[in-house]
Design an enzyme around this catalytic site. Structure first.
Site, PDB file in Angstrom:
ATOM      1  N   LYS A 126       0.870  -1.193   0.000  1.00 34.73           N
ATOM      2  CA  LYS A 126       0.000   0.000   0.000  1.00 34.73           C
ATOM      3  C   LYS A 126       0.895   1.227   0.000  1.00 34.73           C
ATOM      4  O   LYS A 126       2.017   1.176   0.497  1.00 34.73           O
ATOM      5  CB  LYS A 126      -0.865   0.021   1.265  1.00 34.73           C
ATOM      6  CG  LYS A 126      -2.088   0.894   1.162  1.00 34.73           C
ATOM      7  CD  LYS A 126      -3.229   0.137   0.525  1.00 34.73           C
ATOM      8  CE  LYS A 126      -4.425   0.984   0.204  1.00 34.73           C
ATOM      9  NZ  LYS A 126      -5.575   0.142  -0.202  1.00 34.73           N
ATOM     10  N   ASP A 166      -7.035   4.162  -4.555  1.00 34.64           N
ATOM     11  CA  ASP A 166      -7.674   4.024  -3.241  1.00 34.64           C
ATOM     12  C   ASP A 166      -8.321   5.391  -2.992  1.00 34.64           C
ATOM     13  O   ASP A 166      -8.570   6.144  -3.952  1.00 34.64           O
ATOM     14  CB  ASP A 166      -6.649   3.643  -2.153  1.00 34.64           C
ATOM     15  CG  ASP A 166      -7.316   3.181  -0.852  1.00 34.64           C
ATOM     16  OD1 ASP A 166      -7.766   2.027  -0.791  1.00 34.64           O
ATOM     17  OD2 ASP A 166      -7.398   3.971   0.120  1.00 34.64           O
TER      18      ASP A 166
HETATM   19  P1  NDP Z   1     -12.985   7.641  -2.880  1.00 33.40           P
HETATM   20  O1  NDP Z   1     -11.923   8.612  -2.681  1.00 33.40           O
HETATM   21  O2  NDP Z   1     -13.549   7.412  -4.228  1.00 33.40           O
HETATM   22  O3  NDP Z   1     -14.205   7.918  -1.910  1.00 33.40           O
HETATM   23  C1  NDP Z   1     -14.024   7.979  -0.533  1.00 33.40           C
HETATM   24  C2  NDP Z   1     -15.341   8.314   0.129  1.00 33.40           C
HETATM   25  O4  NDP Z   1     -15.217   8.152   1.527  1.00 33.40           O
HETATM   26  C3  NDP Z   1     -15.752   9.757  -0.109  1.00 33.40           C
HETATM   27  O5  NDP Z   1     -17.141   9.849  -0.102  1.00 33.40           O
HETATM   28  C4  NDP Z   1     -15.136  10.439   1.088  1.00 33.40           C
HETATM   29  O6  NDP Z   1     -15.753  11.673   1.432  1.00 33.40           O
HETATM   30  C5  NDP Z   1     -15.356   9.434   2.173  1.00 33.40           C
HETATM   31  N1  NDP Z   1     -14.310   9.597   3.182  1.00 33.40           N
HETATM   32  C6  NDP Z   1     -12.968   9.489   2.998  1.00 33.40           C
HETATM   33  N2  NDP Z   1     -12.298   9.750   4.125  1.00 33.40           N
HETATM   34  C7  NDP Z   1     -13.240  10.044   5.041  1.00 33.40           C
HETATM   35  C8  NDP Z   1     -13.183  10.392   6.400  1.00 33.40           C
HETATM   36  N3  NDP Z   1     -12.007  10.515   7.049  1.00 33.40           N
HETATM   37  N4  NDP Z   1     -14.367  10.585   7.041  1.00 33.40           N
HETATM   38  C9  NDP Z   1     -15.551  10.452   6.379  1.00 33.40           C
HETATM   39  N5  NDP Z   1     -15.664  10.134   5.095  1.00 33.40           N
HETATM   40  C10 NDP Z   1     -14.531   9.927   4.430  1.00 33.40           C
HETATM   41  O7  NDP Z   1     -12.382   6.256  -2.307  1.00 33.40           O
HETATM   42  P2  NDP Z   1     -12.882   4.764  -2.544  1.00 33.40           P
HETATM   43  O8  NDP Z   1     -14.341   4.718  -2.746  1.00 33.40           O
HETATM   44  O9  NDP Z   1     -11.998   4.163  -3.547  1.00 33.40           O
HETATM   45  O10 NDP Z   1     -12.497   4.102  -1.141  1.00 33.40           O
HETATM   46  C11 NDP Z   1     -13.413   3.982  -0.067  1.00 33.40           C
HETATM   47  C12 NDP Z   1     -12.949   2.884   0.876  1.00 33.40           C
HETATM   48  O11 NDP Z   1     -12.895   1.647   0.163  1.00 33.40           O
HETATM   49  C13 NDP Z   1     -11.558   3.070   1.467  1.00 33.40           C
HETATM   50  O12 NDP Z   1     -11.545   2.529   2.766  1.00 33.40           O
HETATM   51  C14 NDP Z   1     -10.677   2.232   0.573  1.00 33.40           C
HETATM   52  O13 NDP Z   1      -9.497   1.823   1.220  1.00 33.40           O
HETATM   53  C15 NDP Z   1     -11.600   1.057   0.311  1.00 33.40           C
HETATM   54  N6  NDP Z   1     -11.323   0.246  -0.875  1.00 33.40           N
HETATM   55  C16 NDP Z   1     -11.237   0.811  -2.111  1.00 33.40           C
HETATM   56  C17 NDP Z   1     -10.991   0.018  -3.200  1.00 33.40           C
HETATM   57  C18 NDP Z   1     -10.976   0.563  -4.588  1.00 33.40           C
HETATM   58  O14 NDP Z   1     -10.858  -0.226  -5.519  1.00 33.40           O
HETATM   59  N7  NDP Z   1     -11.097   1.858  -4.796  1.00 33.40           N
HETATM   60  C19 NDP Z   1     -10.779  -1.436  -3.072  1.00 33.40           C
HETATM   61  C20 NDP Z   1     -10.961  -1.929  -1.737  1.00 33.40           C
HETATM   62  C21 NDP Z   1     -11.205  -1.101  -0.691  1.00 33.40           C
HETATM   63  P3  NDP Z   1     -15.018  13.067   1.081  1.00 33.40           P
HETATM   64  O15 NDP Z   1     -15.151  13.224  -0.388  1.00 33.40           O
HETATM   65  O16 NDP Z   1     -15.751  14.082   1.864  1.00 33.40           O
HETATM   66  O17 NDP Z   1     -13.584  12.911   1.539  1.00 33.40           O
HETATM   67  O1  2IT Z   2      -7.807  -1.646  -0.761  1.00 35.82           O
HETATM   68  C1  2IT Z   2      -7.742  -2.137  -1.897  1.00 35.82           C
HETATM   69  O2  2IT Z   2      -7.850  -3.356  -2.087  1.00 35.82           O
HETATM   70  C2  2IT Z   2      -7.578  -1.237  -3.039  1.00 35.82           C
HETATM   71  N1  2IT Z   2      -7.556  -0.030  -2.851  1.00 35.82           N
HETATM   72  C3  2IT Z   2      -7.426  -1.781  -4.419  1.00 35.82           C
HETATM   73  C4  2IT Z   2      -6.014  -2.235  -4.669  1.00 35.82           C
HETATM   74  C5  2IT Z   2      -5.683  -2.648  -6.070  1.00 35.82           C
HETATM   75  O3  2IT Z   2      -4.491  -2.954  -6.283  1.00 35.82           O
HETATM   76  O4  2IT Z   2      -6.537  -2.701  -6.942  1.00 35.82           O
END
Ligand code: NDP
Ligand code: 2IT
Length: 444
Positions: A126, A166
């Site tokens: 990461k 992420d």
């Molecule tokens: P994005 O940046 O697309 O969206 C993040 C969302 O979460 C936004 O709505 C954001 O709000 C909110 N958020 C972020 N930080 C905070 C905080 N401290 N408090 C409250 N709300 C918060 O990210 P993703 O959708 O990609 O990721 C969301 C989660 O999913 C994370 O935990 C990530 O690690 C996990 N994840 C993502 C993957 C991927 O493929 N993208 C794969 C597996 C897991 P705001 O805009 O106001 O910051």
């Molecule tokens: O938390 C996660 O698994 C991710 N943000 C996706 C990682 C990836 O390599 O696609």
């Protein structure tokens, strides 16, 4: 003292101030107890757990860039290369002001087990930066990404370490990072996933984490004699994972009534209109409160509180520790019976324990959100063979991977006498493959 407890104490002593990392390690080690006890002597001698909790390498570096006023800015950049026993390091890059070494170590540690569960050949890593993309111009984001990649490019490669998106890293950032990697190295290779479709990206990667989450929820419900259709769902966040979890849940006949961002949450009793959300979030990079401008019958509430909305199923898809014990109790008392984590470690340990002790179905992030990284691995496969698969082909593979992950977690839980505890099941199933590969490769 048990081996597991000894190693946890060592982690706390040797990694002071890294609360999120301690939390993630404790959750995994506690649930591995059943598997460790049977082999304690062997694992101790090999210092297997001590090696498992120590990243192979952490790279940290300065990221200087120039803002639109001509002012030089400096951020911290990191890549945690946690474990390469089963494949090249694989995991996302997070750009958020809260990013520090503890958060990236917790994420890298979880990624090792998650990637193992996918059944695909990917190790765990990461990275990221405390850079805040909010309110920055495209040029500022590009300047940051180019500087970040100038340093990171020395440590990554298609067969070495393959970052992805992420929080705060989506298609725009991956494009800037990819362009700079190619320029610096002269290599057109699958060094990043989540790429655009015109330069080596895979269909379904954008949707994969959210779709995968709903596929495994669907499977978990079916295997427990329930169904998704007709259920009311609350989803936190409104980013990549939340949007595509909403889309798939709606396609499968559920009603999603709430989404949030870090400012507040929106409740739409008639069901979230996803085209409105996509326009706000994916096109304009706006705030979720703007939803009520387009849908006046919906209600926006500033601040926390999304988990007080009555629902059958809760899908936390924002960030770590966003759902605590009080939230868990509120969900239960409002009739919620299933929780699955789209985000990484969104539920505190107390909340997780509450779900399990109160007979709720609970699928932890390592299993539930593995569809994103699994589809990243499918993107790597396509890049290696220089071909692109159809949407249907990738989606079908993703669906099968999620069903398989459910079966692995379910089976491991049953084997260890804790049927239905998918936390223990997922951790043990992920652990078994990594341990086998580490053992075979000697003391490294
Ligand atoms: P994005 O940046 O697309 O969206 C993040 C969302 O979460 C936004 O709505 C954001 O709000 C909110 N958020 C972020 N930080 C905070 C905080 N401290 N408090 C409250 N709300 C918060 O990210 P993703 O959708 O990609 O990721 C969301 C989660 O999913 C994370 O935990 C990530 O690690 C996990 N994840 C993502 C993957 C991927 O493929 N993208 C794969 C597996 C897991 P705001 O805009 O106001 O910051
Ligand atoms: O938390 C996660 O698994 C991710 N943000 C996706 C990682 C990836 O390599 O696609």
């Amino acid at each position: 003292m048990s081996y597991v407890d000894e190693v946890y104490e060592r982690v706390v002593a040797q990694n002071p101030g890294e609360a999120e990392f301690h939390q993630a390690v404790k959750e995994v080690l506690d649930s591995l107890k059943l598997a460790i006890d049977a082999n304690e002597e062997k694992y101790r001698k090999m210092a297997l757990l001590e090696r498992l909790v120590e990243p192979e390498r952490i790279i940290s570096f300065r990221v200087p860039w120039v803002d639109d006023d001509g002012q030089v800015q400096v951020n911290k950049g990191y890549r945690v290369q946690f474990n390469s026993a089963i494949g090249p390091y694989k995991g996302g890059l997070r750009l958020h002001p809260s990013v520090n070494q503890s958060i990236l170590k917790f994420l890298g540690f979880e990624q090792v087990f998650k990637n193992s569960l996918t059944g695909l050949p990917i190790g765990g890593g990461k990275g990221g930066s405390n850079f805040d993309p909010k309110g920055k111009s495209d040029r500022e984001v590009m300047a940051f990404c180019q500087s970040f990649m100038t340093e990171l490019s020395k440590y990554i490669g298609a067969d070495q370490d393959v970052p992805a998106g992420d929080i705060g890293v989506g298609a725009r950032e991956i494009g800037f990072l990819y362009g700079q990697y190619k320029r610096l190295t002269g290599l057109y290779e699958g060094v990043l996933t989540g790429k655009g479709l015109t330069y080596g990206g895979s269909l379904v990667r954008t949707q994969a984490t959210g779709y995968g989450l709903v596929y495994i929820v669907d499977e978990m419900l079916k295997k427990n004699g329930k169904e998704l259709a007709g259920k009311t769902v609350v989803i936190s966040g409104s980013g990549n994972v939340a949007i595509y979890a909403t889309e798939k849940a709606q396609q499968l006949g559920a009603k999603v009534v709430a989404l949030s961002d870090s400012n507040g949450y929106v409740y739409d009793k008639d069901g979230i209109k996803l085209d409105v959300v996509k326009e706000i979030k994916e096109v304009r990079r706006g705030r979720i409160k703007e939803y009520v401008d387009k849908v006046p019958t919906a209600v926006y509430t500033e601040g926390k509180g999304i988990w007080t909305i009555p629902c059958d199923i809760a899908l936390p898809c924002a960030t770590q520790n966003e759902l605590n014990l009080d939230d868990a109790k509120a969900l239960k008392s409002n009739g919620c019976f299933a929780v699955a984590e789209g985000a990484n470690m969104p539920s505190t340990r107390e909340a997780t324990d509450f779900f399990l002790e109160n007979g709720m179905l609970f699928m932890p992030g390592k299993a539930a959100n593995a569809g994103g990284v699994a589809t990243s691995a499918l993107e790597m496969s396509q890049n290696s063979e220089r071909l692109s698969w159809s949407f249907e082909e990738v989606d079908e593979k993703l669906h099968k991977i999620m069903v398989d992950i459910f079966a692995k977690a379910d089976d491991a839980a049953k084997r260890y006498g804790v049927a239905g505890n998918y936390v223990v099941g997922a951790n043990i199933a992920g652990f078994e493959k990594v341990v086998d590969a580490m053992t075979a490769q000697g003391i490294v």
